[in-house]
Design an enzyme around this catalytic site. Structure first.
Site, PDB file in Angstrom:
ATOM      1  N   ARG A 164       0.827  -1.216   0.000  1.00  0.00           N
ATOM      2  CA  ARG A 164       0.000   0.000   0.000  1.00  0.00           C
ATOM      3  C   ARG A 164       0.864   1.270   0.000  1.00  0.00           C
ATOM      4  O   ARG A 164       0.534   2.270   0.638  1.00  0.00           O
ATOM      5  CB  ARG A 164      -0.932   0.037   1.225  1.00  0.00           C
ATOM      6  CG  ARG A 164      -1.928  -1.087   1.301  1.00  0.00           C
ATOM      7  CD  ARG A 164      -2.972  -1.029   0.199  1.00  0.00           C
ATOM      8  NE  ARG A 164      -3.973  -2.035   0.415  1.00  0.00           N
ATOM      9  CZ  ARG A 164      -3.843  -3.318   0.066  1.00  0.00           C
ATOM     10  NH1 ARG A 164      -2.738  -3.727  -0.557  1.00  0.00           N
ATOM     11  NH2 ARG A 164      -4.798  -4.184   0.305  1.00  0.00           N
ATOM     12  N   SER A 237     -10.659   0.165   3.529  1.00  0.00           N
ATOM     13  CA  SER A 237      -9.849  -0.069   4.736  1.00  0.00           C
ATOM     14  C   SER A 237      -9.241   1.246   5.196  1.00  0.00           C
ATOM     15  O   SER A 237      -8.540   1.905   4.430  1.00  0.00           O
ATOM     16  CB  SER A 237      -8.722  -1.053   4.438  1.00  0.00           C
ATOM     17  OG  SER A 237      -9.270  -2.252   3.975  1.00  0.00           O
ATOM     18  N   GLU A 333      -4.575   4.514   5.972  1.00  0.00           N
ATOM     19  CA  GLU A 333      -4.376   4.227   4.549  1.00  0.00           C
ATOM     20  C   GLU A 333      -4.776   5.422   3.657  1.00  0.00           C
ATOM     21  O   GLU A 333      -4.007   5.815   2.781  1.00  0.00           O
ATOM     22  CB  GLU A 333      -5.158   2.967   4.170  1.00  0.00           C
ATOM     23  CG  GLU A 333      -4.801   2.457   2.797  1.00  0.00           C
ATOM     24  CD  GLU A 333      -5.616   1.242   2.385  1.00  0.00           C
ATOM     25  OE1 GLU A 333      -5.493   0.195   3.033  1.00  0.00           O
ATOM     26  OE2 GLU A 333      -6.372   1.355   1.420  1.00  0.00           O
TER      27      GLU A 333
HETATM   28  C1  LIG Z   1     -15.308   0.366  -0.647  1.00  0.00           C
HETATM   29  C2  LIG Z   1     -13.836   0.531  -0.931  1.00  0.00           C
HETATM   30  C3  LIG Z   1     -13.032  -0.593  -1.084  1.00  0.00           C
HETATM   31  C4  LIG Z   1     -11.665  -0.463  -1.349  1.00  0.00           C
HETATM   32  N1  LIG Z   1     -10.914  -1.596  -1.496  1.00  0.00           N
HETATM   33  C5  LIG Z   1      -9.586  -1.493  -1.749  1.00  0.00           C
HETATM   34  C6  LIG Z   1      -8.784  -2.680  -1.903  1.00  0.00           C
HETATM   35  O1  LIG Z   1      -9.272  -3.794  -1.862  1.00  0.00           O
HETATM   36  N2  LIG Z   1      -7.457  -2.516  -2.134  1.00  0.00           N
HETATM   37  C7  LIG Z   1      -6.877  -1.280  -2.232  1.00  0.00           C
HETATM   38  O2  LIG Z   1      -5.657  -1.211  -2.456  1.00  0.00           O
HETATM   39  N3  LIG Z   1      -7.603  -0.137  -2.096  1.00  0.00           N
HETATM   40  C8  LIG Z   1      -8.934  -0.222  -1.854  1.00  0.00           C
HETATM   41  N4  LIG Z   1      -9.686   0.922  -1.702  1.00  0.00           N
HETATM   42  C9  LIG Z   1      -9.033   2.228  -1.804  1.00  0.00           C
HETATM   43  C10 LIG Z   1      -9.172   2.887  -3.209  1.00  0.00           C
HETATM   44  O3  LIG Z   1     -10.141   2.238  -3.980  1.00  0.00           O
HETATM   45  C11 LIG Z   1      -7.846   2.885  -3.978  1.00  0.00           C
HETATM   46  O4  LIG Z   1      -6.838   3.509  -3.230  1.00  0.00           O
HETATM   47  C12 LIG Z   1      -7.969   3.601  -5.331  1.00  0.00           C
HETATM   48  O5  LIG Z   1      -6.791   3.402  -6.079  1.00  0.00           O
HETATM   49  C13 LIG Z   1      -8.239   5.095  -5.204  1.00  0.00           C
HETATM   50  O6  LIG Z   1      -8.603   5.579  -6.483  1.00  0.00           O
HETATM   51  P1  LIG Z   1      -9.270   7.001  -6.648  1.00  0.00           P
HETATM   52  O7  LIG Z   1      -9.307   7.316  -8.108  1.00  0.00           O
HETATM   53  O8  LIG Z   1     -10.564   7.051  -5.950  1.00  0.00           O
HETATM   54  O9  LIG Z   1      -8.186   7.917  -5.925  1.00  0.00           O
HETATM   55  P2  LIG Z   1      -8.459   9.227  -5.042  1.00  0.00           P
HETATM   56  O10 LIG Z   1      -9.111   8.842  -3.779  1.00  0.00           O
HETATM   57  O11 LIG Z   1      -9.102  10.266  -5.871  1.00  0.00           O
HETATM   58  O12 LIG Z   1      -6.960   9.664  -4.733  1.00  0.00           O
HETATM   59  C14 LIG Z   1      -6.167   8.896  -3.865  1.00  0.00           C
HETATM   60  C15 LIG Z   1      -4.770   9.507  -3.800  1.00  0.00           C
HETATM   61  O13 LIG Z   1      -4.145   9.414  -5.086  1.00  0.00           O
HETATM   62  C16 LIG Z   1      -3.851  10.705  -5.606  1.00  0.00           C
HETATM   63  N5  LIG Z   1      -4.172  10.659  -7.036  1.00  0.00           N
HETATM   64  C17 LIG Z   1      -5.337  10.277  -7.598  1.00  0.00           C
HETATM   65  N6  LIG Z   1      -5.217  10.285  -8.947  1.00  0.00           N
HETATM   66  C18 LIG Z   1      -3.950  10.687  -9.211  1.00  0.00           C
HETATM   67  C19 LIG Z   1      -3.212  10.900 -10.411  1.00  0.00           C
HETATM   68  N7  LIG Z   1      -3.740  10.682 -11.614  1.00  0.00           N
HETATM   69  N8  LIG Z   1      -1.926  11.322 -10.318  1.00  0.00           N
HETATM   70  C20 LIG Z   1      -1.356  11.546  -9.110  1.00  0.00           C
HETATM   71  N9  LIG Z   1      -2.001  11.344  -7.940  1.00  0.00           N
HETATM   72  C21 LIG Z   1      -3.277  10.925  -8.001  1.00  0.00           C
HETATM   73  C22 LIG Z   1      -4.720  11.685  -4.837  1.00  0.00           C
HETATM   74  O14 LIG Z   1      -4.111  12.961  -4.783  1.00  0.00           O
HETATM   75  C23 LIG Z   1      -4.777  10.999  -3.478  1.00  0.00           C
HETATM   76  O15 LIG Z   1      -3.605  11.267  -2.770  1.00  0.00           O
HETATM   77  C24 LIG Z   1     -11.076   0.821  -1.450  1.00  0.00           C
HETATM   78  C25 LIG Z   1     -11.888   1.964  -1.304  1.00  0.00           C
HETATM   79  C26 LIG Z   1     -13.260   1.823  -1.054  1.00  0.00           C
HETATM   80  C27 LIG Z   1     -14.109   3.057  -0.909  1.00  0.00           C
END
Ligand SMILES: Cc1cc2nc3c(=O)[nH]c(=O)nc-3n(C[C@H](O)[C@H](O)[C@H](O)COP(=O)(O)OP(=O)(O)OC[C@H]3O[C@@H](n4cnc5c(N)ncnc54)[C@H](O)[C@@H]3O)c2cc1C
Length: 349
Positions: A164, A237, A333
């Site tokens: 992570r 998480s 996280e």
């Molecule tokens: C119900 C649920 C279940 C989940 N299950 C998992 C799991 O099983 N495993 C897991 O690893 N994660 C899990 N997550 C966490 C999440 O889905 C991941 O971390 C995902 O990659 C976040 O994507 P996002 O586009 O929503 O990012 P955001 O929440 O929009 O951003 C997250 C971070 O990344 C940065 N960011 C986003 N896009 C970019 C970009 N293009 N360039 C640079 N920085 C960027 C943002 O600034 C921020 O710091 C879960 C979340 C939820 C709500």
């Protein structure tokens, strides 16, 4: 491309926390990204890249240009007898990409189905689930440096992937990911050893699972187990599973006979954060409009407070009680942005 001043982020984070961005832009191309960057510099504003907001906590208003990556597209870069290399735009939805890829026979990604968010955010925390991590498939990550505007290709090794974690959470926070290059095996053996996955497949009578079996199983397990942000606003998480020295784990296991442990490399042991939180009595606990999900101790839920500050207070109380009871530090996280009571919150959680 439109720049929206004083923009509400409530619909742009899965915790549904109330926060205003100084400005918001949805960028669909490199050209739009460049324009937004020039605008932010002229205004003296920092830039916060955002995907679907499924791994962020807005502690308060964000004094920056929030740049939502919405670029689309997949491109075959090269192929050999056993693999294909694909470039996928940052704004593509992760699960839609996995669904497409598994359907095309790139079955290795099946374990990562149904993780919310975008392709561009996936390398930031090296997403992982059911025994597989993103890094296994990354060939390179395409970025733009926000200070200089320079484009760069980072190899998987450059990204410093860990559990992570990646360089994007540490030394290299001032970049935006514009695309990810995946090296996808054409005949990846299904990875079905993860305990809950193996149990599910066995119960279905599937003894030699293929990629589509693993995909269907992961979708079914996650759908049944994980609280849906649409009804219980959450960020998945909330804490990483702590990794401790073997000696520490042994001492704890002596005290708490039911404590689950997993090997995590030479002399290191992983303890499920959910078990620690549940033992500390937090499962199902609610206070000030936020709480710990009754079915899943790792998931913190916004029950109507809509306040990142309230959520972080709860997170800190949990961290403190786990530290006091077990001597184990829980690390958050999701990444925290925005200001609480005038104090700027950094991103390095
Ligand atoms: C119900 C649920 C279940 C989940 N299950 C998992 C799991 O099983 N495993 C897991 O690893 N994660 C899990 N997550 C966490 C999440 O889905 C991941 O971390 C995902 O990659 C976040 O994507 P996002 O586009 O929503 O990012 P955001 O929440 O929009 O951003 C997250 C971070 O990344 C940065 N960011 C986003 N896009 C970019 C970009 N293009 N360039 C640079 N920085 C960027 C943002 O600034 C921020 O710091 C879960 C979340 C939820 C709500």
């Amino acid at each position: 491309m439109q720049i929206n001043p004083d923009f509400s982020l409530a619909a742009h984070n899965t915790l549904a926390l109330a926060a205003q961005a100084r400005a918001f832009a949805r960028v669909e191309s490199l050209d739009e990204l460049r324009q937004a960057r020039v605008w932010a510099r002229a205004e003296g504003l920092g830039i916060l890249p955002l995907g679907e907001g499924s791994n962020v906590v807005f502690a308060g208003d964000v004094d920056a240009l929030v740049m939502q990556l919405a670029s689309r597209g997949r491109q075959l870069l090269d192929s050999d007898d056993t693999t294909h290399c694909l470039r996928v735009a940052a704004g593509e939805n992760w699960h839609a990409f996995v669904t497409w890829a598994v359907g095309q026979g790139y079955s290795g990604l099946a374990n990562l189905a149904l993780i919310p968010g975008t392709v561009g955010a996936a390398p930031i925390q090296n997403i992982g689930a059911y025994g597989v991590e993103l890094e296994q498939f990354v060939e390179a990550v395409q970025v733009v440096h926000l200070d200089s505007g320079v484009e760069q290709t980072l190899s998987a090794a450059d990204c410093g992937f860990a559990y992570r974690d990646s360089i994007f959470k540490r030394e290299l926070t001032d970049v935006v990911v514009t695309a990810v290059d995946f090296r996808l095996p054409l005949k990846a053996p299904a990875q079905a050893r993860y305990p809950s996955l193996a149990v599910y497949l066995e119960a279905q009578g599937i003894t030699e699972p293929g990629g589509m079996d693993v995909y269907n199983a992961v979708v079914a397990i996650r759908g049944a187990r994980l609280p849906d942000p649409a009804t219980d606003p959450n960020a998945g998480s909330f804490f990483k599973n702590p990794v401790v020295a073997e000696s520490v784990a042994k001492a704890l296991a002596g005290q708490y006979s039911g404590m689950p442990t997993y090997p995590a490399g030479e002399g290191r042991i992983k303890i499920p954060a959910a078990w620690l939180i549940e033992q500390a009595g937090w499962k199902g606990e609610q206070r000030n409009g936020v709480g710990v999900h009754p079915g899943h101790a790792l998931v913190l839920v916004n029950y109507g407070a809509n306040s990142g500050a309230r959520l972080l207070e709860l997170a800190r109380a949990i961290q403190l009680s786990v530290q006091e009871r077990f001597g184990v530090a829980l690390e958050m996280e999701p990444r925290v942005y925005g200001e609480v009571q005038g104090a700027a919150q950094g991103a390095g959680q």
